[in-house]
Scaffold this active site. Structure first.
Site, PDB file in Angstrom:
ATOM      1  N   SER A 256      43.094  47.669  39.006  1.00 50.49           N
ATOM      2  CA  SER A 256      42.201  47.559  37.941  1.00 50.49           C
ATOM      3  C   SER A 256      40.557  47.170  38.631  1.00 50.49           C
ATOM      4  O   SER A 256      40.862  46.886  39.811  1.00 50.49           O
ATOM      5  CB  SER A 256      42.619  46.303  36.794  1.00 50.49           C
ATOM      6  OG  SER A 256      42.478  45.107  37.627  1.00 50.49           O
ATOM      7  N   LYS A 257      39.794  46.806  37.643  1.00 53.38           N
ATOM      8  CA  LYS A 257      38.368  46.729  38.317  1.00 53.38           C
ATOM      9  C   LYS A 257      38.345  45.533  39.124  1.00 53.38           C
ATOM     10  O   LYS A 257      37.511  45.300  40.149  1.00 53.38           O
ATOM     11  CB  LYS A 257      37.467  46.479  36.976  1.00 53.38           C
ATOM     12  CG  LYS A 257      36.871  47.694  36.610  1.00 53.38           C
ATOM     13  CD  LYS A 257      35.652  47.464  35.930  1.00 53.38           C
ATOM     14  CE  LYS A 257      35.080  48.957  35.189  1.00 53.38           C
ATOM     15  NZ  LYS A 257      35.594  49.067  33.501  1.00 53.38           N
ATOM     16  N   ARG A 258      39.207  44.489  39.034  1.00 60.11           N
ATOM     17  CA  ARG A 258      39.115  43.276  39.914  1.00 60.11           C
ATOM     18  C   ARG A 258      39.395  43.585  41.382  1.00 60.11           C
ATOM     19  O   ARG A 258      39.192  42.670  42.315  1.00 60.11           O
ATOM     20  CB  ARG A 258      39.621  42.145  39.462  1.00 60.11           C
ATOM     21  CG  ARG A 258      41.367  42.095  39.064  1.00 60.11           C
ATOM     22  CD  ARG A 258      42.043  40.979  38.599  1.00 60.11           C
ATOM     23  NE  ARG A 258      43.257  41.760  38.265  1.00 60.11           N
ATOM     24  CZ  ARG A 258      44.305  41.294  39.104  1.00 60.11           C
ATOM     25  NH1 ARG A 258      44.167  40.686  40.152  1.00 60.11           N
ATOM     26  NH2 ARG A 258      45.505  41.604  38.921  1.00 60.11           N
TER      27      ARG A 258
END
Ligand code: GLU
Length: 488
Positions: A256-258
């Protein structure tokens, strides 16, 4: 509709609710490779029936990114084909008509339960330890009940009847997966706003488009029983399903984006060659079984098979992507690297002189590049008259001996002409100044690039040419040595 002996028809069906994620790009790639390697067809379909979250900007970006990856579609937006339209929002009539047919066939029914009622009954079921599935309240409404609702103008959904039974999915990748349909309940195929549910639109379109193989992310596996029931109700052959394992970040959590950059567009902006990203994505969950990791697109097509797809999750490793990318660029022709790099120089506002100069510089720089955008930083001394000197270079240039050598060298370089190398001038300056070997090369490199390491020095000298090199040497002499000498 489809027949098992028909040629392969696959599709990639993104929902335009965000940018193209690398996981979805891998799904697109595996479908594309499967179609290419079997002589089949690759359809692109945009699943934009979620009106609140879908946007035409995302559709545009997704199509643009798929094109950039080189995954051309045989049918789809902008291309046309016999099975269009390819935007679900333009296919609403077919969902509505089919839903009516299913109602007539008693495979589906109108449900007038409101959200609030459904929520209350769900809570009751949970408190009684029952599954919170739809309880079938509207399954057996009489014609009279329906008429009353309609007179009141009550909104309704259309639900598909699910009989409790076991359903087995023979997954091409995961093998046999068993589902207990008593846990599913009658599900919605048409929403009260007249739009199809995701399940209905996917299954009906796959059926109408003659899709033979549905290859998609593992997150869709629990949806597959519903889709299989729908296929059966349409009276068509159910496609074969293959669910790709998830892509995880280095910490084992779903990518994911993190974890950093996850959209194809961001990799494009960073200057990764599309072929390198395709190569890397192919390695996420697939291998040819012979250890090969670097492929041309043709090799991928020739070697790809569903058998090579792994059941286990894969880890997205940005360093491996960099390795693939640098390998790709290292093999590229300098003129091609220049074509791809010039936009990055332009974006950085660099006055790069002319294309021939950039091509020459690329021949020198290419082994140090990971992405096309690296040319801005890694080749900064090629583009900027005012390049920076790092600490190590300053240390080298502040040594008096190096200044002495450069001073003599400059005198010796008077006759140096474009297209030749100043070997003799360097040798003579070395003899005259008594400065030798490493010191010389460190000194010249530090003076003309502002760094003590980097690409091949001869290549740099040759690319910069006599005029630039001499100007730089003079400046350096003034800045680091004459200044000192004047002070003392
Ligand atoms: N539109 C779905 C998604 O973006 C894909 C559905 C499918 O592949 O069946 O996740």
């Amino acid at each position: 509709m489809n027949n098992v002996k028909d040629p392969v028809v696959v599709r990639f069906a993104p929902s335009p609710t965000g940018m193209l994620h690398v996981g979805n790009a891998r799904t697109a790639l595996f479908n594309w490779l499967f179609a290419k390697s079997t002589g089949g067809r690759f359809i692109l379909r945009i699943e934009d029936t979620d009106c609140d979250r879908s946007t035409s900007e995302y559709t545009k970006m997704i199509l643009d990114n798929i094109r950039w990856l080189g995954l051309s579609w045989d049918e789809g937006p902008g291309k046309g084909g016999d099975n269009g339209p390819y935007l679900q929002s333009e296919r609403l009539v077919s969902y509505r008509e089919k839903a009516e047919i299913l109602i007539k066939e008693k495979k589906a029914y109108r449900c007038y339960c409101t959200q609030e009622e459904l929520e209350i009954r769900k809570q009751e079921a949970v408190s009684q330890g029952k599954q919170p599935i739809y309880d079938g309240k509207c399954r057996n409404l009489t014609a009279e009940d329906i008429q009353k609702h309609d007179e009141k103008g009550s909104g309704y959904t259309v639900r598909f009847i699910v009989e409790p039974q076991e359903l087995i999915v023979e997954d091409l990748i995961r093998g046999q997966v068993r589902f207990d349909l008593s846990l599913y309940g009658d599900f919605i195929i048409m929403k009260s706003n007249g739009y199809p549910s995701f399940h209905f639109a996917v299954a009906l379109d796959d059926a109408l488009m003659g899709v033979t193989h549905v290859i998609r992310g593992e997150d869709h596996l629990p949806n597959t029983p519903r889709h299989m029931l729908l296929f059966r109700s349409f009276g068509v052959i159910t496609p074969q399903f293959g669910h790709l394992s998830m892509i995880l970040g280095p910490d084992g959590q779903r990518l994911s984006k993190r974890h950093g950059v996850t959209s194809v567009d961001e990799y494009r902006q960073k200057g990764y060659p599309p072929q390198a990203l395709v190569n890397y994505l192919a390695l996420l969950g697939w291998s040819p079984g012979d250890g090969q990791e670097l492929f041309s697109v043709e090799e991928l097509i020739n070697k790809f098979s569903l058998k090579g797809i792994s059941k286990s999750a894969s880890i997205f490793d940005p360093q491996k992507l960099d390795w693939v990318s640098s390998n790709y660029i290292h093999k590229e022709d300098p003129s091609d690297i220049a074509i791809h790099s010039i936009p990055f120089l332009q974006d950085a506002g660099i006055d790069y002189v002319d294309e021939d100069y950039v091509v020459k510089a690329m021949a020198v720089l290419k082994l140090s590049l990971i992405t096309y955008s690296d040319v801005v930083q890694k080749g900064s001394f090629f583009w900027n008259k005012e390049y920076e000197f790092n600490d190590e270079a300053i240390e080298v240039l502040e040594r008096c001996e190096v200044g002495k050598f450069i001073e003599v060298l400059l005198v010796n370089l008077k006759d140096w002409v474009e297209g030749s190398m100043p070997g003799e001038a360097v040798r003579n300056a070395s003899l005259a100044s008594g400065i030798k070997g490493k010191e010389i090369y460190h000194g010249i490199r530090a003076a003309i690039t502002g760094m003590v390491s980097g690409p091949d020095l001869a290549g740099i000298v040759n690319t910069l040419g006599p005029e630039r090199v001499q100007k730089r040497l003079k400046c350096v002499l003034q800045k680091f040595w004459m200044a000192d000498k004047n002070e003392s």
